[in-house]
Design a protein around this motif. Structure first.
Motif, mmCIF file in Angstrom:
data_model
loop_
_atom_site.group_PDB
_atom_site.id
_atom_site.type_symbol
_atom_site.label_atom_id
_atom_site.label_comp_id
_atom_site.label_asym_id
_atom_site.label_seq_id
_atom_site.Cartn_x
_atom_site.Cartn_y
_atom_site.Cartn_z
ATOM 1 N N GLN A 38 0.830 -1.196 0.000
ATOM 2 C CA GLN A 38 0.000 0.000 0.000
ATOM 3 C C GLN A 38 0.866 1.248 0.000
ATOM 4 O O GLN A 38 1.975 1.244 0.533
ATOM 5 C CB GLN A 38 -0.913 0.033 1.231
ATOM 6 C CG GLN A 38 -1.932 -1.086 1.287
ATOM 7 C CD GLN A 38 -2.804 -0.990 2.522
ATOM 8 O OE1 GLN A 38 -2.553 -0.176 3.403
ATOM 9 N NE2 GLN A 38 -3.824 -1.824 2.593
ATOM 10 N N VAL A 39 0.342 2.299 -0.610
ATOM 11 C CA VAL A 39 0.940 3.625 -0.512
ATOM 12 C C VAL A 39 -0.034 4.480 0.280
ATOM 13 O O VAL A 39 -1.179 4.668 -0.131
ATOM 14 C CB VAL A 39 1.189 4.251 -1.899
ATOM 15 C CG1 VAL A 39 1.793 5.639 -1.743
ATOM 16 C CG2 VAL A 39 2.112 3.369 -2.717
ATOM 17 N N GLU A 40 0.387 4.981 1.419
ATOM 18 C CA GLU A 40 -0.496 5.731 2.292
ATOM 19 C C GLU A 40 -0.260 7.229 2.148
ATOM 20 O O GLU A 40 0.767 7.667 1.638
ATOM 21 C CB GLU A 40 -0.298 5.289 3.746
ATOM 22 C CG GLU A 40 -0.625 3.810 3.958
ATOM 23 C CD GLU A 40 -0.672 3.434 5.420
ATOM 24 O OE1 GLU A 40 -0.322 4.296 6.258
ATOM 25 O OE2 GLU A 40 -1.057 2.291 5.716
ATOM 26 N N GLU A 41 -1.228 8.003 2.632
ATOM 27 C CA GLU A 41 -1.135 9.452 2.513
ATOM 28 C C GLU A 41 -0.097 10.045 3.458
ATOM 29 O O GLU A 41 0.351 11.165 3.266
ATOM 30 C CB GLU A 41 -2.497 10.087 2.785
ATOM 31 C CG GLU A 41 -3.501 9.856 1.668
ATOM 32 C CD GLU A 41 -4.760 10.669 1.861
ATOM 33 O OE1 GLU A 41 -4.903 11.263 2.951
ATOM 34 O OE2 GLU A 41 -5.581 10.711 0.948
ATOM 35 N N ALA A 42 0.274 9.310 4.492
ATOM 36 C CA ALA A 42 1.275 9.813 5.426
ATOM 37 C C ALA A 42 2.593 10.044 4.700
ATOM 38 O O ALA A 42 2.965 9.287 3.801
ATOM 39 C CB ALA A 42 1.470 8.826 6.573
#
Length: 254
Positions: free
Chosen positions: A210-214
Motif C-alpha cells: 500500500q501507498v499511504e497518505e502519510a
C-alpha cells in the motif's frame, strides 16, 4: 532476471540507486575500518571511484532484462531464462526472477479467445504454458520468483484515476503486486482475483503493498516521501511493515 511485461521499468533509476548504495557501502566500510573519509582530490579518491565503478559494472553484468509486449513473447522469454540457467551467465546462475506485471496481457488474451468451434490459444492455455515454463525453471535450479500483479476492482467502485500509478494518494490493492484505488474508497472497493485457478494454485506467498497518505521527512529539508506498507496475506501474519523509497534504496520506518 527482470521480465518487464508492462514496459514501465526504469533502468536508469535502478542504476542511480545501485551507484548510491555502492557509494554508501564503501563509506561505511571506511568508517568501520577506522579510515578517514576520502578527500575530494587525491590518489585515494581516484582509487575509490575506480573501485565503485568496477563494482557497479560487475553488478550490472549480472542483471538480465527482457521487455515483453504480449504473451507469446513472455513465454519465449521464460524459455530463454531456462537456457540461461543451464549455461550460467557470467559464472553465476539465475537465482532470482522478477516478473512485472503478470496480468499485463490479461484483457488482450481474454478478448482474443477463439470461438468454441475454432482451435487456438485461450487464456487458460496461455496461463498453463506460463506455469509450466516456470515449473521447468524451478526444476533446473532453486530460484526465487517474485511476481507483481495489478488488481481488478468490483463493478461500479472505480474510476479512470484509480489506476494512476504516480500519485501518493492511491493505495496498492493487490496481494501480489501493484494496483491503486482511492484511499477514500478503500472500504467499499472489492478486489477480485481474476487470474485462472492454475495460477492461483501456483502462488505460495502473497504480500499486500500500500501507498499511504502519510509522508516521511527526507534527508533534504524541502522533500517529503510517501510512506509504503507491506502486509503478509499468505501466510497471514497480521503485521505491517512501514518503509519509504529513497535514492539509495528502501528505508524501514520504526
Amino acid at each position: 532476471m527482470y521480465l518487464d511485461l508492462d514496459c514501465r521499468f526504469d533502468v536508469l533509476r535502478l542504476a542511480q540507486i545501485l551507484r548510491n548504495r555502492i557509494a554508501e557501502g564503501c563509506r561505511s566500510a571506511h568508517l568501520r575500518n577506522g579510515d578517514p573519509e576520502p578527500e575530494n582530490n587525491g590518489t585515494k579518491d581516484e582509487f575509490q571511484c575506480s573501485l565503485e565503478n568496477t563494482l557497479f559494472s560487475d553488478c550490472m553484468q549480472r542483471f538480465l532484462y527482457a521487455r515483453c509486449c504480449n504473451s507469446p513473447e513472455f513465454i519465449a522469454a521464460l524459455k530463454t531464462v531456462q537456457s540461461q540457467s543451464r549455461r550460467e551467465v557470467s559464472g553465476a546462475g539465475i537465482y532470482f526472477v522478477m516478473i512485472d506485471s503478470i496480468g499485463a496481457f490479461y484483457w488482450i488474451d481474454r478478448g482474443s479467445q477463439p470461438a468454441r468451434e475454432n482451435k487456438g490459444r485461450t487464456l487458460q492455455s496461455i496461463t498453463e504454458s506460463v506455469v509450466h515454463e516456470l515449473r521447468k525453471l524451478l526444476q533446473l535450479q532453486p530460484a526465487l520468483v517474485l511476481v507483481t500483479k495489478a488488481p481488478i476492482y468490483g463493478e461500479g467502485t472505480t474510476t479512470a484515476n484509480d489506476f494512476n500509478r504516480v500519485s501518493s494518494k492511491y493505495m496498492l490493492g493487490d496481494s501480489t503486486g501493484l494496483g491503486y484505488s482511492r484511499q477514500g474508497e478503500e472500504k467499499t472497493v472489492s478486489n477480485r482475483e481474476y487470474m485462472p485457478s492454475i495460477w492461483q494454485s501456483f502462488i505460495t506467498h502473497r504480500i499486500n503493498l500500500q501507498v499511504e497518505e502519510a509522508e516521511v521527512p527526507s534527508v533534504l529539508e524541502s522533500e517529503v516521501l510517501p510512506m509504503h506498507t507491506s502486509e503478509w496475506v499468505q501466510p497471514c501474519l497480521k503485521m505491517k511493515e512501514k518503509f519509504s523509497i529513497m535514492d539509495d534504496g528502501v528505508s524501514l520506518i520504526q
